[in-house]
Design an enzyme around this catalytic site. Structure first.
Site, PDB file in Angstrom:
ATOM      1  N   ARG A   1       2.210  -0.148  -6.143  1.00 22.03           N
ATOM      2  CA  ARG A   1       0.763  -0.393  -6.692  1.00 22.03           C
ATOM      3  C   ARG A   1       0.117  -1.617  -7.427  1.00 22.03           C
ATOM      4  NH1 ARG A   1       5.300   2.943  -8.291  1.00 22.03           N
ATOM      5  NH2 ARG A   1       4.781   5.039  -8.685  1.00 22.03           N
TER       6      ARG A   1
ATOM      7  N   LYS B   1       6.844   2.294 -12.320  1.00 17.97           N
ATOM      8  CA  LYS B   1       6.509   2.692 -13.070  1.00 17.97           C
ATOM      9  C   LYS B   1       8.087   2.718 -14.320  1.00 17.97           C
ATOM     10  CE  LYS B   1       2.734   5.324 -12.062  1.00 17.97           C
ATOM     11  NZ  LYS B   1       2.325   7.287 -13.067  1.00 17.97           N
TER      12      LYS B   1
ATOM     13  N   HIS C   1      -5.869   1.923  -4.733  1.00 20.83           N
ATOM     14  CA  HIS C   1      -5.022   2.788  -4.382  1.00 20.83           C
ATOM     15  C   HIS C   1      -4.888   2.984  -3.217  1.00 20.83           C
ATOM     16  CE1 HIS C   1      -1.236   4.196  -7.254  1.00 20.83           C
ATOM     17  NE2 HIS C   1      -1.702   5.748  -7.199  1.00 20.83           N
TER      18      HIS C   1
ATOM     19  N   ARG D   1      -2.765   2.193  -1.266  1.00 17.42           N
ATOM     20  CA  ARG D   1      -1.532   2.939  -1.590  1.00 17.42           C
ATOM     21  C   ARG D   1      -0.969   4.570  -0.994  1.00 17.42           C
ATOM     22  NH1 ARG D   1       3.269   2.798  -4.437  1.00 17.42           N
ATOM     23  NH2 ARG D   1       3.844   5.052  -5.563  1.00 17.42           N
TER      24      ARG D   1
ATOM     25  N   HIS E   1       7.970   6.632  -5.857  1.00 19.83           N
ATOM     26  CA  HIS E   1       8.364   8.110  -6.353  1.00 19.83           C
ATOM     27  C   HIS E   1       9.557   9.067  -7.107  1.00 19.83           C
ATOM     28  CE1 HIS E   1       3.803   8.677  -4.411  1.00 19.83           C
ATOM     29  NE2 HIS E   1       4.308   8.289  -5.259  1.00 19.83           N
TER      30      HIS E   1
ATOM     31  N   TYR F   1       0.797  14.019   1.135  1.00 18.18           N
ATOM     32  CA  TYR F   1       0.402  13.178   1.993  1.00 18.18           C
ATOM     33  C   TYR F   1       0.081  13.999   3.470  1.00 18.18           C
ATOM     34  CZ  TYR F   1       0.305   8.592  -1.253  1.00 18.18           C
ATOM     35  OH  TYR F   1       0.016   8.586  -1.930  1.00 18.18           O
TER      36      TYR F   1
END
Length: 297
Positions: free
Chosen positions: A148, A172, A243, A246, A269, A278
């Site tokens: 990110r 995150k 993004h 990414r 994730h 995806y």
């Protein structure tokens, strides 16, 4: 406004104990304050008085404002977390939001660049001046790692291990992970550090890897500006947002045989469901390839 003391306690909790990022804390604060103002307009004088009907009405007002479903879902989660905290710390009832459903997610496939488009982007932005070297290192690293932008600008000089070909990133929820970096990106970063970064930082001193034209720590808006300029230079008639790189990273990995679990780990994730979007992209890619290539398609 009711609940301000409780809100401040909750913000301290997620900031200090849960170690949420500044951006996440700001979103929680904004969402819950919006809810508290709504309660005040509805004549609710105490947080313990909130019933399911208030929760439903609050969500209805969000729909009336034509907010995106993702925004509505986030606001529901914010208030639900707030009430869970209130129940634990102040023994305030939290049933109102427990039974509230999240809106069904809009199925939007992520936008990405095709491999030939990435080649065009790289080719058009080659250069030996200070900013071109920095921009190439930035683009190569984003594409090579899928990190990110918030993770990119947080990278410090010591976070890159050239001997092992990895970079340490803070994701995150302050979760740390190590991501492999390819040779192209490592060489681009090395060239930027040796020939550009030191000169750009003539009047400043800090440990962050990426800097702006004045040598200061590069910001997320700075990255957006750089990428937009690179798109213009390549004469690509498309919009770009950070993004997208990414998304491109994940899509290209899957198209070339990577397994979903590995891509999940590389992207950082927490849940596989976040990565599964995806697979829809790769299926669409396969369908288009088939339609274009099969003589009787």
């Amino acid at each position: 406004m009711i609940g301000l003391i409780e809100l401040h306690s909750f913000i301290d909790y997620i900031q200090l104990e849960k170690n949420y990022s500044n951006l996440t804390v700001h979103e929680y604060d904004k969402d819950i304050e919006q809810f508290l103002l709504f309660l005040e307009r509805e004549g609710v004088s105490h947080l313990n008085e909130v019933e399911y009907v208030h929760a439903r009405l609050f969500v209805t007002t969000l729909y009336e404002k034509k907010l995106a479903r993702t925004s509505i879902s986030r606001k529901i989660s914010s208030v639900r977390s707030f009430y869970k905290f209130l129940h634990k710390e102040y023994n305030i009832r939290d049933e109102a939001f427990q039974s509230l459903y999240h809106p069904k997610k809009e199925e939007k496939l992520p936008h990405f660049f095709y491999e030939e488009e990435m080649e065009k982007l790289f080719e058009a932005n080659k250069g030996t001046d200070l900013l071109s070297l920095r921009n190439m290192a930035l683009l190569e690293l984003l594409y090579a790692t899928g990190i990110r932008v918030s993770e990119l600008i947080s990278i410090e000089m010591s976070h890159i291990d050239k001997s092992y070909g990895i970079v340490r990133v803070m994701g995150k929820g302050r979760k740390e992970r190590y991501v492999p970096v390819g040779d192209y990106a490592l060489l681009a970063v090395e060239e930027y550090v040796e020939k550009s970064r030191f000169k750009l930082m003539k009047y400043t001193s800090h440990s962050f890897l990426f800097v702006n034209s004045r040598g200061h720590h590069l910001t997320t808006s700075g990255v957006r500006h750089i990428l937009n300029e690179m798109i213009k230079k390549a004469s690509m008639h498309t919009t770009i947002y950070p993004h997208m790189l990414r998304h491109t990273f994940a899509t290209h990995l899957l198209n070339n045989g990577a397994d979903l679990r590995s891509v999940q780990e590389l992207l950082g994730h927490s849940h596989l469901t976040s990565t599964q979007i995806y697979t829809h992209v790769t299926k669409e890619h396969l369908r288009k390839t088939y339609m274009n290539a099969h003589p009787r398609a």
